[in-house]
Scaffold this active site. Structure first.
Site, PDB file in Angstrom:
ATOM      1  N   LYS A 118       0.823  -1.219   0.000  1.00  0.00           N
ATOM      2  CA  LYS A 118       0.000   0.000   0.000  1.00  0.00           C
ATOM      3  C   LYS A 118       0.845   1.253   0.000  1.00  0.00           C
ATOM      4  O   LYS A 118       0.484   2.252  -0.609  1.00  0.00           O
ATOM      5  CB  LYS A 118      -0.949   0.014   1.206  1.00  0.00           C
ATOM      6  CG  LYS A 118      -2.084  -0.971   1.048  1.00  0.00           C
ATOM      7  CD  LYS A 118      -3.293  -0.599   1.884  1.00  0.00           C
ATOM      8  CE  LYS A 118      -4.441  -1.547   1.597  1.00  0.00           C
ATOM      9  NZ  LYS A 118      -5.589  -1.358   2.455  1.00  0.00           N
ATOM     10  N   LYS A 202      -4.449  -9.958  -6.770  1.00  0.00           N
ATOM     11  CA  LYS A 202      -5.760 -10.260  -6.170  1.00  0.00           C
ATOM     12  C   LYS A 202      -6.804  -9.227  -6.633  1.00  0.00           C
ATOM     13  O   LYS A 202      -6.448  -8.085  -6.948  1.00  0.00           O
ATOM     14  CB  LYS A 202      -5.681 -10.332  -4.644  1.00  0.00           C
ATOM     15  CG  LYS A 202      -5.422  -9.035  -3.959  1.00  0.00           C
ATOM     16  CD  LYS A 202      -5.625  -9.148  -2.449  1.00  0.00           C
ATOM     17  CE  LYS A 202      -5.472  -7.753  -1.875  1.00  0.00           C
ATOM     18  NZ  LYS A 202      -5.750  -7.582  -0.493  1.00  0.00           N
ATOM     19  N   LYS A 205     -10.252  -3.554  -4.276  1.00  0.00           N
ATOM     20  CA  LYS A 205     -11.028  -2.315  -4.391  1.00  0.00           C
ATOM     21  C   LYS A 205     -10.187  -1.211  -4.997  1.00  0.00           C
ATOM     22  O   LYS A 205     -10.715  -0.278  -5.591  1.00  0.00           O
ATOM     23  CB  LYS A 205     -11.453  -1.846  -2.993  1.00  0.00           C
ATOM     24  CG  LYS A 205     -12.489  -2.687  -2.319  1.00  0.00           C
ATOM     25  CD  LYS A 205     -12.641  -2.240  -0.860  1.00  0.00           C
ATOM     26  CE  LYS A 205     -13.648  -3.079  -0.118  1.00  0.00           C
ATOM     27  NZ  LYS A 205     -13.573  -2.928   1.333  1.00  0.00           N
TER      28      LYS A 205
HETATM   29  P1  AMP Z   1     -10.997  -5.270   2.723  1.00  0.00           P
HETATM   30  O1  AMP Z   1     -11.782  -4.927   1.527  1.00  0.00           O
HETATM   31  O2  AMP Z   1      -9.515  -5.133   2.497  1.00  0.00           O
HETATM   32  O3  AMP Z   1     -11.461  -4.630   3.983  1.00  0.00           O
HETATM   33  O4  AMP Z   1     -11.231  -6.844   2.928  1.00  0.00           O
HETATM   34  C1  AMP Z   1     -12.351  -7.386   3.586  1.00  0.00           C
HETATM   35  C2  AMP Z   1     -12.267  -8.888   3.621  1.00  0.00           C
HETATM   36  O5  AMP Z   1     -12.294  -9.420   2.290  1.00  0.00           O
HETATM   37  C3  AMP Z   1     -10.961  -9.422   4.262  1.00  0.00           C
HETATM   38  O6  AMP Z   1     -11.279 -10.578   5.024  1.00  0.00           O
HETATM   39  C4  AMP Z   1     -10.124  -9.799   3.079  1.00  0.00           C
HETATM   40  O7  AMP Z   1      -9.199 -10.826   3.385  1.00  0.00           O
HETATM   41  C5  AMP Z   1     -11.183 -10.296   2.084  1.00  0.00           C
HETATM   42  N1  AMP Z   1     -10.721 -10.128   0.693  1.00  0.00           N
HETATM   43  C6  AMP Z   1     -10.364  -8.964   0.099  1.00  0.00           C
HETATM   44  N2  AMP Z   1      -9.989  -9.174  -1.187  1.00  0.00           N
HETATM   45  C7  AMP Z   1     -10.122 -10.516  -1.399  1.00  0.00           C
HETATM   46  C8  AMP Z   1      -9.903 -11.365  -2.536  1.00  0.00           C
HETATM   47  N3  AMP Z   1      -9.481 -10.876  -3.705  1.00  0.00           N
HETATM   48  N4  AMP Z   1     -10.145 -12.690  -2.405  1.00  0.00           N
HETATM   49  C9  AMP Z   1     -10.593 -13.210  -1.220  1.00  0.00           C
HETATM   50  N5  AMP Z   1     -10.808 -12.464  -0.122  1.00  0.00           N
HETATM   51  C10 AMP Z   1     -10.595 -11.130  -0.198  1.00  0.00           C
END
Ligand code: AMP
Ligand code: TRP
Length: 342
Positions: A118, A202, A205
């Site tokens: 990041k 991956k 967002k």
């Molecule tokens: P965040 O959007 O970073 O707050 O992520 C929220 C949840 O979604 C966390 O548990 C992440 O590990 C999961 N997550 C985010 N991106 C992915 C992805 N590409 N594949 C699987 N899990 C994800």
């Protein structure tokens, strides 16, 4: 203080930034709903204090918080069964994060790959909050003595750090087992959903290309278009899983299908082997649309009732404080910040 046994308690958090996507849904939120259905005591948190580790537009942030709450509910989280709330409304998170900033070592934080990703090349210009982010995450979990944390695979390293912080605190202050050693729960078929444009990254967002992800808010036509344009290779669908090993984009699409159909990747290969991706992609789009369509509709309906959403979040914060306040109080006593000589 006597050694404690901890009862099973689930905690997880999602940031209210940008669009929640299929990776968040399959890797995390769908798993939250399954864990709730098993009757577990669970807290699901909108981690708004994590979001401000990078600048957020104040005019948009509260609307994103509401939208994520609506998404949780539309995906099946029920405020009568689980505690749904936002992080900033329970002061214990920030209080315990400060304590953990004093426990965690700079060397430990320096190893965190998410910070490196990041902050990028401009590390000197990243906020201190972004660097200390994992200590706040440890506080989120441990402020509730949570024992199980459903997350995507990308959060495994942060969970390990949470365990290290818990162990060091318990040792430093000689309070065996005061903080539990929380365990990750990682969804087997969707630990890491990859970008539709590049199978080595991956789904995220923050990817500048909207074509790289399926957002929960995308309409049916856009989902079909994104899947149609998703990168693949020239080969047809293979017969067995090992043949997917060197085909990251193909592997990703098969995994997405398997996860949505609640089956194994080998079952998908049995059904489609020998077929070209031009045949498979419309089937994949169909299964995504049938799962996400009703969710999107409900998110939009809920967003018409902002007072209802705010009520869920306010009630959730009250319940969350009931659990975390006594834990923060004990932590302060352990540290000698308050008088514990009864
Ligand atoms: P965040 O959007 O970073 O707050 O992520 C929220 C949840 O979604 C966390 O548990 C992440 O590990 C999961 N997550 C985010 N991106 C992915 C992805 N590409 N594949 C699987 N899990 C994800
Ligand atoms: N760091 C997580 C992410 O980026 C979000 C998060 C914050 C979290 N606190 C948490 C996840 C506590 C699980 C438990 O996705």
């Amino acid at each position: 203080m006597a050694s404690q046994r901890h009862k099973k308690r689930i905690f997880s958090g999602v940031q209210p930034t940008g669009n929640i996507h299929l990776g968040n849904y399959l890797g995390a939120v769908k798993n939250f709903v399954k864990l709730q259905a098993l009757g577990n005591e669970a807290l699901f948190c909108i981690v708004d204090l994590h979001a401000i580790t990078v600048w957020q537009d104040p005019k948009a942030l509260y609307s994103s918080i509401r939208e994520l709450a609506a998404t949780f509910i539309a995906c099946g989280l029920d405020s009568n069964k689980s505690i749904l709330f936002s992080q900033s409304q329970v002061s214990g998170h920030a209080e315990l994060a400060w304590v953990f900033n004093c426990v965690v070592r700079i060397g430990w934080l320096n190893r965190m790959t998410q910070f490196k990703d990041k902050a990028g090349k401009n590390k000197e210009n990243a906020s201190v909050g972004l660097f200390a982010y994992p200590a706040l995450m440890a506080a989120d979990i441990l402020a509730y003595h949570a024992t199980h944390v459903p997350v995507g695979e990308d959060q495994k390293q942060h969970l390990e750090l949470t365990r290290d912080i818990a162990i060091k605190f318990n040792n430093d202050y000689q309070v065996p087992n005061f903080f539990p050693n929380p365990e990750p729960i990682i969804e087997e078929t969707a630990p890491r959903i990859m970008s539709l444009r590049d199978g080595s990254k991956k789904m995220s967002k923050s990817d500048p290309s909207d074509m790289s992800r399926i957002n929960l808010q995308d309409d049916d036509d856009l989902i079909a278009l994104k899947i149609q344009k998703a990168k693949t290779d020239q080969e047809p669908i293979p017969e067995d899983v090992p043949s997917l090993a060197k085909r990251p984009e193909a592997n990703n699409l098969v995994n997405i299908y398997a996860s949505l159909a609640s089956c194994l990747p080998e079952d998908v290969l049995n059904e489609f082997n020998g077929k070209p991706f031009s045949f498979f992609k419309p089937k994949l789009a169909e299964i995504i649309i049938s799962e996400l369509g009703p969710i999107t509709k409900e998110i939009n309906e809920l967003m018409e009732q902002p007072d209802e959403i705010d009520k869920v979040l306010n009630d959730g914060a009250i319940h969350a404080r009931e659990i975390s306040d006594p834990i923060i109080k004990s932590t302060y006593e352990i540290l000698g910040l308050t008088n514990n000589c009864k």
